[in-house]
Scaffold this active site. Structure first.
Site, PDB file in Angstrom:
ATOM      1  N   GLU A 170      37.437  27.231   3.168  1.00 26.25           N
ATOM      2  CA  GLU A 170      38.646  26.643   3.749  1.00 26.25           C
ATOM      3  C   GLU A 170      38.907  25.230   3.234  1.00 26.25           C
ATOM      4  O   GLU A 170      39.003  24.276   4.007  1.00 26.25           O
ATOM      5  CB  GLU A 170      38.549  26.647   5.278  1.00 26.25           C
ATOM      6  CG  GLU A 170      38.531  28.060   5.858  1.00 26.25           C
ATOM      7  CD  GLU A 170      38.484  28.096   7.382  1.00 26.25           C
ATOM      8  OE1 GLU A 170      38.219  27.061   7.990  1.00 26.25           O
ATOM      9  OE2 GLU A 170      38.722  29.177   7.956  1.00 26.25           O
ATOM     10  N   GLU A 213      38.726  36.437   7.241  1.00 27.39           N
ATOM     11  CA  GLU A 213      38.283  36.136   8.600  1.00 27.39           C
ATOM     12  C   GLU A 213      39.401  36.449   9.580  1.00 27.39           C
ATOM     13  O   GLU A 213      40.576  36.253   9.279  1.00 27.39           O
ATOM     14  CB  GLU A 213      37.946  34.634   8.791  1.00 27.39           C
ATOM     15  CG  GLU A 213      36.790  34.116   7.998  1.00 27.39           C
ATOM     16  CD  GLU A 213      36.495  32.632   8.324  1.00 27.39           C
ATOM     17  OE1 GLU A 213      37.002  32.129   9.347  1.00 27.39           O
ATOM     18  OE2 GLU A 213      35.777  31.990   7.546  1.00 27.39           O
TER      19      GLU A 213
END
Lengths: 674, 674, 674
Positions: free
Chosen positions: A150, A308
């Site tokens: 991320e 995710e």
């Protein structure tokens, strides 16, 4: 290189067994089997584990994790572990920690904590990635590399300042070009030496936070530079991996509509796209749909991975509701419907401590297999197993493109005037939602995308118009297509300087209008707008452009204030097609009406357009198989006539065209069309 | 050692004559006589006065203040004067000023300004305390020592970082133990060297302020460490005093429900407890009652001193209302009713300048004795004089204990998930208020308290369960008592790690329930809850635990959402008693109903339980005299039947049981029971 | 020296052609001619242009700008260009950038960026001003010098700390005097060495921002010091100019009610006052009227220049509405009505880039002369040309003075207690508006002004009473005048220490009242107040002083709470006149009623007092010509009887007294009275 080869939709997700005693691992795999979990993302935060000191690597635990997973037949997405650096690194090399927007040099803590321009960080992160690749490249279970985690945030340290100056030299060549681009005669800012340039921050050009800058050009370039600097971090690691692993696909997990990183600039460097979907609590279903389409658009329509999603509640928000029964399944199938070729969770087993210990996991602290969450996960696992490989590699057959542009996002939101209340995502979501509710398939593409295949191109809040985009949009209309643009579009060039022309600048000819003035009001104020000859009254908000038609037809008019009766919505005949323009923030029903006008022009009826919470999405597999996904986002069941004949791959039921097809509340159908 | 010996309830408060020319002091004492003020707190902010330079002490003015007070027969609480350090100290030793949570090193200013881990501050504050004690220990007027002032705040400097590491070494012994406690495998945080550890702050583990931390364990330990560090400051000074004054009691002024300092860890080191009561503007009367009970609980039920209260308006708030007529008297008697053996004000004469010049004082800037405030103070002084020594040393005969736990407070409010909207005080106040309105006496005690004497133990939001507490709570129920716990209790162990068990962890057996999931919603959302078989409908808010009974009976159920019909309130038979559980934030009427069920189980009827603003409190003097305090918090008068025969010590009236007893609006009765 | 000599009201404004290629300049002058623009403010942000390095000056572009303007007959207000320093200066001399309230040393960026106490900045800014003056003093087009730009902000660096100490030594002479003024016995703050003193900031005395200080006296002196330090910057440059230009008037552009700078202390050093009018979006018309009157009051009633106003929308606000048709003209004439002898805009041609690119300009990015804005500007230019010189030098014949005091503003808003909700401008605006709506002319004057010529003196929130002001106010009443004061007046002396007397201190005798207590409540609470014997019910808010009359008559009473029936408004006979007192924040209708009572006492009827949006203002020219300005702030037209006979100078129409006179919506009349 493209996506990992898998026999069916990979199912599983983040797995951090290093947090647990090894005896727990056996339980994990037993439960994974029960839930048909076949794919694990391993090692995301293992730097401190695998490199406990600068000159020491220790892969003992990671070896055992990989071996155990392999022994149970799992596939592994192996992370380089550089998403957070270890404490010893911050202490040995303070340069690796970030300096924040407020000018505060951070010490060790959190994650996303590395200065992207630190030579030490660059060297050691790449070295670690190389070590990991070297050690595990030939393990058959490893089907993909996952770099960092991320990517995001920003740093404003002196290393970044130096890096910024280098980046600027490469971009502009001369200070004269830079001064011109940044319009530095304003406020006596002419730079006479590269070293006079500082990162735009609370200590320099900003006040009231990152969006209030004295010099939009400087801030815009810093945003671009910081995105590029992190991309270079990714590329550092990828290059190190490639030395040992020439063939395994590489990705990193994106975050959908994430402002700080221009994913379009990153996309060419990833072998496949993947992202982490955490829709805001109150998000409309089209929020996730748009995000999926944006991620799919990164690689020209190729499938992506859902890397995710939360099996149930999050923990990171102020208020973290539980996911209602069926919602996790619905959202998983929505991802697949929009191009996901994997369905993965964060995470497999809940952490005992720290800030994510209450984040919902597949397996809870008690290790139970009889919780609602586990049962829903296992049921989805079984369902995906039955579903098989049919959707892998399938493409979305869209006739409508929506332009999404990080530069416009940045430029719009750092602009002084006309209104700080206008947010890029709000505008984009309004138009995307109207298309979504109309039941058409949509590609969300960068402004550099090939537009020749689309009937309709929608450009919401396209604040910045760069390169030959205006000409390419004109070409769409010229050959009979429709281009729909909105207020605050085409205001600035690539450097954020205003066009020396009537608003909307290079789109003026296509839109057939001229705008000299614009009003702005607080969010609770609405100026009534009449559409459809007065049959529909909606409201205009936030910004009210005062439009003088230069050939365009008037589709809607303001009803109040001194500009009552002037156009709010226009359509201009251009070549064989049209330019459509909406000069204000219309309420959703006004956007819907306008979008339907555009679609109807092209006979793009869409499916089930009168069912606002029934989502439809099509995918066409490489072998030509057509899949129609129907997703009922309402809590109540509904019945619609089938728009195509086919077989529901989840139940085996078959339908003929026109036959009533019933969906449960939050129910899903995947029809393989006849 | 215990409280100062006094002939009656001491009356007076903070007196800072050093701010005024000496001719004003005569006026002060004349007015003190008029108001029966017999006790003065002197010297709280005198460091700059008594030590004008590092090697110079000058007690000239303090000598004269003490002499003048003695000459007028006042008793003195003598402060060491270290609540704020002088400017010369900050300049000579910059280490003494604090570094704040944002990482900013402060310069000289304000108060509460000393780094608790500064060796210079520790040495010089103790030296001053010793000097003060040496000089005044044998003055008969000095009846107590007052160290520092309202300890609090925090520091994050390098001295504190070093002190933190030392404290951690002592606590954990090894880094392995620390890494395990802090769960550092999460986010690659494993520490390989003690010196890698940083204080948790905006520069390290925190974002969005002190409650948002990546590592709860680190933050929790820093809170403990900082509380301990300030306690060491207190102990430094106390030790210095003791070298010269072996027998005079020592205290410092606490602040009731003050989050940064764990008063339970401090309490053993004080000879007697004292505190400063400044109820929030909109506080219910039970706010102060709870605070008094908490302070009384610090020393196992022994009386405390009300060290400060405002005679009228405060100045430190955004809006500072005046105290209505009678309110100051009512609040003073409320303190005595809950165990205060002194009634003191801040302050005697108003400051002319700086930030407290508009803070209400007994004597105003004009020096008048005919203001409403002065008249009310003088009337109370006369009343207390008549009241005499009867209450001194009296104890509260409570059958109900409420557990108050700083660790749970901290852990709950720094938790990520399920809801940032849950505040520890809110939960505690809700249950305390229900008990208070039921008219029972309550001990507010630490989790380490002896629970063997109570019929009922209430544990609101007992987030952390440490040591043998669960067993001791089970013992309460086993012998026939009731234990009442709430949502978000028993979630974590001493290190803030989740229990590897079903929620509510070690309380599961006692409560007879299991919780796999919990929902959370915004504050304005209410899920209806039916209690009493549907006769009472109340609302659940904030967090909604989904309870699976494991033997418990269901007392109340949610009425909406997918968990409609599942339990919100349960009761579990355990031994001869019960475990009661409330899985959500019930509205006050729901808490009231539940608490009444518990009390009724034990026949703890309480007095005047149908008079929600009539407070009753009992005290039993060392000689066995029973006092019943009745306090009418309403503005209107009310009449109730006397629950006991006795004599009102304020008026001399006598009542027989059942006889109507009338209280004025904001009126007070103190019955010496027959 | 006084205002520049001009043949008529100068019209034009800020012109920054250095931002554009020179070929655009020709277009500019063509458009200026079309709009009758005769005056240009040039060079405001040219430091980086005219001094590209410390030892290099380059006036080439500025020469050409001036020459081109002269060639077209424009007059020039020539700026020194020091409103923002160049990047090279910050790099070569880091001392020139500011350190903010949070203690953050800034790097290069923005404007208003120079430390006022930097010796380097002082030397180089004065040097540049001297160079500019030397080069252009003899150019006939240059009619005024414009130093810096919108002085403001603050700095907290070590140079400022040193400067502060020097300033304090000069003010107080001894530390004893300083300690007494600052009341440093409070919180142990006694200073024993000048070098112990720190600027009051977030690192020292403040918390929760600039208004929350532990020591009001320190903060107050720092505000005074910072205002004086910037004044010294202005004087540095003025002195440098005077060496080359003895006769051309010098000004800087003020900002009306701007808190950080005490313009009354600056005024003697300007040759004429000028200011930039940007009324808040939701401002009542009296906001600008008050600001104009305040600016006119700086130089004892002499005319001022309107140096900047927006031709249409601003860009610097969150929401920037467009100016409705006629509003810019209306506001321009309002300025003239209140004493403006120039009407200037920011700016002539819109910037292409940076933070003001969307700020409305006379000429837009497309260079059009057919926009609404340009047409309105050109129409006003023509109108002003017709209007000619008749108003130049004219004075306002006011019988009413309103005291405006920066010290009271500062002291009130940094006070702890009774209420942070009371804002100085709110109180002043309430009373000014009541006077404005009554149609009387008003002088807004400093507390040092000669009050002997006024019938009425209004002192809203005169928190601080200094010097002989109380005696001079008593003199106003003694000779038959009225003095009206409000709550929170006369609370502190020049050092912000409370008076040792009943409230309202030195005004007590004049007001005939005594105040021992004051209540405060949240903003949404209103205590009803009866005025006019109960015929008018209004509401009291925020602060409620409890007044004990000492001879005063009661005009209004509170109706609720324990002080129901006590006075809220009083009038005290004093000499031949009266002291009027309002002890609370009355709603506007209550203020209106009270102000009308005062005016009626003096027969100050005002014009059109029943037309709340019809503004009237009088000016008397040096030759005795009386001008009556009528401005209709409503969107609808209205008709009133003429209160005087005369000729409308804008239309040539003549009116006799009593004859109906009609104004368009947002219309203007300027009657030359017969």
């Amino acid at each position: 290189m493209t996506l990992p080869a898998t026999p069916r939709t990979p199912f599983g997700g983040d797995y951090n067994p290093e947090q647990w005693p090894e005896q727990v691992w056996k339980d994990d795999h037993r439960l994974f089997d029960a839930a048909r979990i076949d794919t694990l993302t391993v090692g995301v935060f293992t730097w401190a584990l695998t490199q406990p000191a600068e000159d020491t690597y220790d892969f003992g635990i990671l070896d055992r994790i990989v071996t155990e997973a392999e022994a149970h037949g799992r596939r592994i997405v192996l992370a380089t572990g550089t998403g957070a650096h270890p404490a010893w690194l911050a202490r040995a090399h303070p340069e690796v920690t970030r300096t924040d927007f407020e000018g505060r040099k951070h010490r060790y803590g959190q994650r996303h904590n590395s200065c992207p321009n630190s030579p030490v960080f660059r060297r050691l992160s790449a070295a670690l990635a190389g070590r990991v690749a070297e050690r595990y490249a030939h393990r058959p279970a490893v089907i993909a590399w996952h770099i960092g985690n991320e990517y995001g945030g920003a740093c404003y340290c002196d290393l970044c300042a130096a890096g910024f100056r280098t980046w600027l030299r490469e971009k502009y060549g001369t200070l004269a070009a830079l001064n011109s681009a940044w319009y530095t005669t304003f406020w006596s800012h002419t730079f006479h030496d590269w070293d006079e340039i500082e990162p735009p921050s609370a200590l320099t050009e900003h006040w009231r936070g990152p969006d209030h800058t004295a010099f939009q050009g400087i801030t815009l370039d810093y945003l671009r530079f910081m995105s590029d600097a992190m991309l270079r971090n990714f590329r550092d690691e990828k290059a190190a991996i490639r030395r040992h692993s020439p063939d395994t696909p590489v990705t990193t997990n994106f975050m959908g509509m994430y402002r700080p990183i221009d994913y379009h600039r990153w996309a060419p460097h990833l072998d496949f796209a993947s992202w982490d979907a955490y829709p805001p609590e109150d998000a409309h279903p089209s929020w996730a749909a748009l995000s999926h389409d944006l991620m799919r658009g990164l690689k020209a329509g190729r499938p992506f991975w859902l890397m995710e999603q939360a099996p149930t509640t999050t923990a990171c928000r102020d208020v973290n509701p539980v996911k209602r029964p069926g919602v996790m399944r619905l959202h998983s199938w929505q991802a697949v419907a929009h191009g996901a070729d994997a369905v993965l969770y964060f995470q497999m087993r809940a952490s005992r401590g720290a800030s994510e210990k209450l984040f919902g996991a597949v397996i809870n602290h008690a290790g139970r297999d009889d919780t609602r969450v586990f049962r829903e996960v296992a049921a989805l696992g079984a369902e995906l197993e039955r579903f098989g490989p049919v959707a892998l590699g399938a493409r979305t057959p869209a006739r409508v493109a929506l332009l999404f542009d990080w530069d416009s996002w940045w430029a719009l939101e750092i602009s002084d005037g006309p209104s700080r209340l206008v947010r890029y995502q709000h505008v984009v979501l309004g138009y995307y939602r109207a298309l979504w509710e109309a039941g058409v398939d949509i590609d969300v593409v960068p402004v550099t995308a090939d537009l020749t295949g689309y009937d309709v191109v929608v450009a919401p809040a396209l604040h910045m118009v760069k390169g030959d985009l205006a000409q390419r949009l004109e070409a769409v209309a010229r050959r009979g297509g429709s281009v729909l643009a909105t207020y605050l579009s085409a205001r600035v060039d690539e450097d954020d300087n205003a066009f020396l022309a009537d608003v909307p600048g290079p789109l003026g000819r296509l839109m057939g209008i001229r705008i000299d003035e614009w009003d702005a009001r607080e969010a609770d104020f609405g100026n009534p707008v009449h559409l459809a000859g007065g049959q529909l009254e909606t409201a205009a908000r936030l910004v009210f452009e005062i439009i003088t038609p230069q050939g365009a037809d008037v589709l809607g008019t303001y009803q109040a204030d001194f500009y009552a009766g002037t156009p709010a919505v226009t359509r201009n005949a251009f070549g064989a097609g049209h330019g459509w323009y909406v000069g204000t923030d219309l309420d959703q029903d006004g956007i819907d009406w306008t979008v339907r006008q555009v679609l109807d022009t092209h006979g793009l009826a869409g499916r089930h357009r009168d069912q606002p919470l029934l989502e439809s999405a099509a995918r066409v597999a490489p072998d030509g198989t057509r899949l129609l996904f129907l997703l009922n986002h309402a809590a109540d069941p509904l019945t619609v006539p089938a728009t195509t004949g086919g077989t529901d791959l989840l139940t085996g039921e078959t339908f003929t065209t026109g036959e009533p097809i019933t969906l449960d509340g939050r129910g899903v159908r995947v029809l393989r069309e006849n």
